[in-house]
Design an enzyme around this catalytic site. Structure first.
Site, mmCIF file in Angstrom:
data_model
loop_
_atom_site.group_PDB
_atom_site.id
_atom_site.type_symbol
_atom_site.label_atom_id
_atom_site.label_comp_id
_atom_site.label_asym_id
_atom_site.label_seq_id
_atom_site.Cartn_x
_atom_site.Cartn_y
_atom_site.Cartn_z
ATOM 1 N N GLY A 714 0.912 -1.319 0.007
ATOM 2 C CA GLY A 714 -0.057 -0.054 0.040
ATOM 3 C C GLY A 714 0.944 1.356 -0.060
ATOM 4 N N GLY A 716 0.707 5.460 1.260
ATOM 5 C CA GLY A 716 -0.158 6.373 2.128
ATOM 6 C C GLY A 716 0.286 7.637 1.896
ATOM 7 N N PHE A 718 2.375 9.530 3.491
ATOM 8 C CA PHE A 718 3.736 10.021 3.965
ATOM 9 C C PHE A 718 4.713 8.826 3.582
ATOM 10 C CE2 PHE A 718 1.984 12.495 7.220
ATOM 11 C CZ PHE A 718 2.015 13.951 6.615
ATOM 12 N N GLY A 719 4.325 7.811 2.786
ATOM 13 C CA GLY A 719 5.251 6.758 2.552
ATOM 14 C C GLY A 719 4.607 5.308 1.849
ATOM 15 N N VAL A 721 4.021 0.851 2.240
ATOM 16 C CA VAL A 721 4.091 -0.305 3.190
ATOM 17 C C VAL A 721 4.638 -1.487 2.427
ATOM 18 C CG1 VAL A 721 2.687 -1.590 4.945
ATOM 19 C CG2 VAL A 721 2.577 0.914 4.856
ATOM 20 N N LYS A 736 6.995 0.054 7.095
ATOM 21 C CA LYS A 736 6.494 1.470 6.628
ATOM 22 C C LYS A 736 7.789 2.389 6.335
ATOM 23 C CE LYS A 736 3.515 5.187 7.976
ATOM 24 N NZ LYS A 736 2.723 5.820 8.977
ATOM 25 N N ASP A 842 -6.472 10.926 12.554
ATOM 26 C CA ASP A 842 -6.722 10.469 11.154
ATOM 27 C C ASP A 842 -7.298 9.054 11.484
ATOM 28 O OD1 ASP A 842 -6.810 10.643 8.463
ATOM 29 O OD2 ASP A 842 -4.324 9.990 8.319
#
Length: 1020
Positions: A714, A716, A718-719, A721, A736, A842
């Site tokens: 995945g 996201g 900020f980065g 996974v 991550k 979040d």
């Protein structure tokens, strides 16, 4: 000649009129077409593309949903029922002046109903039910004098019923139910002499029912249930002989039912008055209403007895007089039961929570074999349970708890193979538990507590593989606990066998109860060690094993019970020290270890900081400096077993040890700190004893196969996974990797490390390590190593990719409820059970991850905020707009401070999304319509319609929500419970995400209420 000229002139005049008429007709038809196109322009969503036919390729009279008059080609009917259209209703509809009928039922129209409808002077039929219309009922409808049907049930209309509507004297159907109407019922409705159906149910109407309504001599359907109406029901209403459906349930009515009711309502089929305060006896004349199929007057104050000849109502399907004051405790109270054998269609008989006495007659075995609910609990019944009760083979619920029944439990109850709930607790039943209960393979709840049952627990109960709650407490049971029963992995709510004489050890199979919330084995004769497998019961919240003969130490494996709230191991023979892990169980709020043989000093952290939450009495070898614990002081005596003072020789030896070893220990400490600083330049790991301390960039590179695309799981904010396998121990992890080019990524890394370094909870994603280093190109590299969640994110389950070739995964309503509770537990922990509260900021489905057992774990703390307390309120260390669109509370967007109420808002949105299947950013939410309003408008009876159809147990997987609604509305017990469950959950979600922070429910309150929902609906 003059005569011929006159004829010629008249002919010319008629020709001119005809030309004018043709021109006018053409203009009128063009006006109709333009009005329809204006209607189409207001449609925001047309998923079935039903309006694609509305184009110039064909005449508008051939468009879908349009019927025209055959003579002049004017629109007379607009019918678009159930096409899932969304949008507002154009005022131009008022230009369709030939309209006689409008049917927009079962769509998603919103906004106000245009006043322009009042221009449709020929309108006879207006059906806008099951939409999202808001505002007030248009007063101008009063001009539609030919109107026969006005039906706007299931919308969001507000205000009073307009007095102007009194002009609609031709009305036959008036449906204003399931809105938010206020005020009183207007007495002028009694002037509608043609009225056949009146529905004002599920509003906020107040006051009394006008006696003028008794003039509605043709009325067949009368629904005013679920309002705030009071007073008595006027006698004149009971005299409307044409009525076959009468429902005044859930109001504040009082008074008696008329004694002659059986003579005034000869056509009555549905007689519903539950949840009021009706008093007095049940009229004997009720038995004259031979058309009755449903009688429900539960939760009133009715007295006396049920009519002995109630069996005259041969078509009866449902009879519910539960929770009244019926009976006198005498044998005659059950005189009505034998006659019910004539009711061959009877499915529901509920007479629980009354004062009925006498013995259950043998004739109970002759009741309808179609019966699936029989509740008689909470009465004064005595004698034994008739053996023939096993003939009622379709029973799903049998409840005879809280009576004075004696004798043995009939073996033929084992014949009730459809049975799902069996409640026999709080009686005087004796003998053994029949082994035939093992045949009840559909059983989900069994309670036989507080009887005089003897013998052993039959191992055949292990065949009940759907059982989620088993209560055998407060009996005289002996023998060991069968491993087949204690190992029933389906048990998730409670296993209780306390207050018996059970002996032997607790089987290792107890570890199979991974989803169990409550284990009660107190006050028995169980012995041996507490099995270490008990630590596998990861969902355990209450563990009560007091008053047994357990020995040995408290097993370290119990440290895995991260959600434990109550633990009572008192009055056993446990020894050793109090385990340190008890200080880290953040959910634990009650601990009783009293009257054992524990030794050593009592820990000072965690729950032991609160002396009122801990009981340690009766452990003579424990010591503590906390005087509230009422133990020997450690600093005075050195240990609770030593009563001697130190000798001179002892003092000298201690002094020598200090001189020799203190410098050595200081040297070792300095050397360790120097080495740690050196190592930190390559690998940084936020401090936690549980984190791996030496995971490097190269190890992570190898673990993820070079951060390959095959390992990517995945991407996201900020980065990215990746899934990885650590070569040292072979453990599978999630890595991550932060995208440090993204603004805020480094700060997110530090925030997440700080947030997770010292917190542990079974519903939080566990961080294994953190790596801060450089890659081979010399670029900064930061990564978090987390526990891997094989079932992905909640987002993937709620909104699966329809392009995937494999079967789309579905979450049942029970799974969604469990996940919702898991997430709530995590948030409650962050908000209330750690020293410095944390706001997640979040919370959304993509940040809720699911392990192999579908237990939810909240992750991604990159935006989290620590809170500190001031004298006035809890404030954030920093504020700003934080979170994801759709889940951000409105106050954040206006500069409000971050708070736990912001997380409550996000959780409420998450809850609504889970049960409706709609994202808060769905395209349908525009023009003021939000997920919050969408759900709020459906409460209570429209929820089946908006529920995610993939979670409903429909006969076909592709069944639409409309079809499911029709199926559920037939009134089966399962679907009734489904509706009740949805109402409860959605209301909790709405309470959490109210627009004003001060009106919101805290997540810790939501936890308790959701648990109540799960306990009340064990079948899900």
């Amino acid at each position: 000649m003059l005569f011929l000229i006159t004829i010629y002139v008249n002919i010319l005049f008629c020709l001119d009129l005809r030309v004018v008429s043709v021109a006018l007709d053409k203009s009128a038809r063009e006006s109709d077409k333009l009005s329809l196109l204006s209607f189409k322009d207001k449609i925001a969503q047309d998923p079935l593309q039903v309006l694609n036919s509305w184009n110039d390729s064909v005449s508008f009279c051939e468009w879908t949903g349009i019927i025209c008059d055959s003579n002049n080609q004017r629109v007379v009917t607009l019918s678009l029922e159930g096409w899932r259209l969304a949008g507002s209703l154009t005022p131009s509809i008022g230009n369709l002046t030939f309209l006689t009928g409008i049917n927009l039922r079962n769509n998603s129209f919103h906004g106000e109903i245009p006043q322009d409808l009042g221009r449709l002077s020929h309108l006879q039929y207006l059906n806008l039910t099951r939409n999202l219309f808001s505002g007030e009922i248009p007063q101008n409808l009063s001009h539609c004098l030919d109107l026969k049907v006005l039906d706007v049930v299931y919308n969001e209309l507000v205000g009073n019923i307009p007095n102007q509507l009194s002009s609609l004297t031709k009305l036959e159907i008036l449906g204003l139910g399931a809105n938010n109407l206020t005020g009183a019922i207007p007495p002028w409705i009694g002037n509608f002499s043609s009225l056949l159906s009146l529905s004002l149910a599920m509003n906020n109407l107040q006051g009394e029912v006008p006696s003028d309504l008794g003039r509605l001599s043709r009325l067949r359907i009368f629904k005013i249930f679920a309002n705030s109406l009071s007073g008595t029901v006027p006698i004149s209403i009971y005299n409307i002989s044409s009525m076959y459906y009468f429902s005044v349930t859930m109001n504040h009515f009082h008074g008696r039912l008329p004694p002659n009711i059986g003579h005034t309502l000869p056509n009555l089929q549905f007689f519903l008055g539950g949840i009021n305060n009706f008093s007095g006896p049940i009229p004997i004349s009720l038995t004259n209403l031979t058309s009755l199929v449903n009688v429900d007057f539960k939760e009133n104050s009715l007295t006396g007895q049920l009519p002995v000849n109630i069996g005259k109502l041969r078509g009866l399907i449902r009879l519910n007089f539960g929770s009244n004051l019926l009976g006198t405790g005498e044998a005659s109270d059950l005189g009505f039961l034998p006659s019910l054998s004539n009711c061959t269609s009877l499915q529901v008989l509920s007479i629980d929570n009354n004062r009925l006495g006498g013995e259950l007659p043998v004739s109970i075995a002759n009741l309808s074999t179609q019966m699936w609910i029989l509740t008689m609990g909470g009465n004064l019944l005595k004698g034994s349970i008739p053996v023939g009760i096993g003939n009622l083979v379709n029973l799903t619920l049998l409840a005879i708890e809280e009576n004075n029944l004696t004798g043995s439990v009939p073996k033929d109850i084992g014949n009730l193979q459809m049975l799902r709930q069996l409640f026999l607790s709080r009686n005087g039943l004796s003998g053994s538990i029949p082994s035939s209960f093992g045949n009840l393979t559909q059983l989900i709840s069994l309670s036989m507590a507080e009887n005089r049952l003897e013998g052993s627990i039959p191992s055949s109960l292990g065949n009940c593989r759907n059982l989620i709650s088993l209560n055998l407490s407060h009996n005289f049971l002996k023998g060991t606990i069968p491993k087949e029963v204690i190992g029933l992995s389906s048990l998730s709510i409670s296993f209780s066998a306390s207050h018996n004489s059970l002996s032997g050890s607790l089987p290792l199979e107890v570890g199979d109860l991974k989803n169990l919330e409550e284990l009660q084995l107190s006050e028995n004769k169980l012995s041996g060690r507490i099995p270490s497998t008990l630590g596998n019961c990861l969902s355990l919240e209450r563990l009560r094993m007091a008053g047994n003969f357990f020995q040995g130490t408290i097993p370290e494996s119990l440290s895995d019970l991260r959600g434990i709230q109550e633990m009572d191991l008192s009055r056993n023979s446990l020894s050793g020290k109090i385990p340190e892990f008890l200080t880290k169980l953040s959910s634990l709020y009650f601990l009783n270890l009293s009257f054992n043989y524990l030794t050593g000093e009592v820990p000072k952290e965690g729950i032991f900081r609160n002396a009122t939450a801990v009981s340690l009495r009766g452990n003579s070898k424990l010591c503590s400096d906390d005087q509230e614990l009422e133990l020997s002081a450690c600093h005075e005596q050195g240990s609770p077993t030593s009563g001697k003072s130190l000798s001179g020789r002892d003092v000298a030896l201690i002094a020598l040890a200090i001189v020799v070893f203190l410098p050595l220990s200081v040297f070792c400490t300095l050397y360790w700190l120097r080495c740690r600083r050196r190592n930190s330049t390559t690998t940084a790991s936020p401090s936690s004893e549980e984190w791996h301390s030496e995971i490097s960039y190269l190890e992570l590179l190898k673990a993820t196969d070079g951060f390959s695309s095959d390992s990517l799981r995945g991407v996201g904010s900020f980065g990215s996974v990746y899934k990885g396998t650590l070569y040292k121990d072979g453990s599978i992890v999630a890595v991550k990797v932060l995208n440090l080019h993204e603004r805020g990524a480094s700060k997110s890394f530090i925030t997440e490390c700080n947030a997770l370094r010292n917190i542990r909870h079974r519903n939080l994603v566990k961080i294994i390590s953190a790596c801060s280093s450089v890659d081979p190109q010399g670029n900064d590299f930061k990564a978090l190593v987390l526990e891997f969640m094989p079932n992905g994110s909640l987002e993937e389950w709620l909104h699966p990719n329809i392009d995937e070739k494999h079967e789309v995964r579905k979450l049942s309503i029970g799974q969604r409820l469990s996940i919702a509770i898991d997430v709530a537990f995590a948030m409650e922990y962050l908000h209330h059970h750690i020293q410095t509260p944390i706001v997640h900021c979040d919370l959304k489905p993509s940040n809720v991850l699911l392990d192999e057992d579908m237990i939810a774990h909240v992750g991604d703390f990159g935006l989290a905020k620590f809170l500190y307390e001031t004298t006035e309120s809890i404030q954030a260390m920093s504020a700003g707009l934080k979170g994801s669109i759709g889940y951000i509370p409105p106050e954040y967007g206006m500069g409000g401070q971050v708070s736990i109420l912001g997380d409550a808002y996000s959780y409420g949105v998450l809850l609504l999304e889970m049960f409706t299947g709609k994202r808060p950013t769905d395209d349908m939410f525009k023009d003021g319509l939000t997920l919050y309003k969408f759900a709020e408008m459906a409460v209570p009876d429209g929820l089946i319609q908006i529920a995610d159809p993939r979670m409903l147990s429909a006969p076909k997987q592709d069944e639409t929500s409309d079809a499911i609604y029709k199926y559920a509305s037939q009134g089966s017990s399962d679907e009734t419970r489904l509706r009740e469950c949805l109402v409860s959950v959605i209301r909790i979600g709405l309470s959490c995400c109210r627009p004003s922070p001060g009106d919101r429910m805290l997540v810790k309150e939501a936890v308790r209420m959701l648990q109540d929902v799960r306990r009340s609906n064990p079948e899900f």
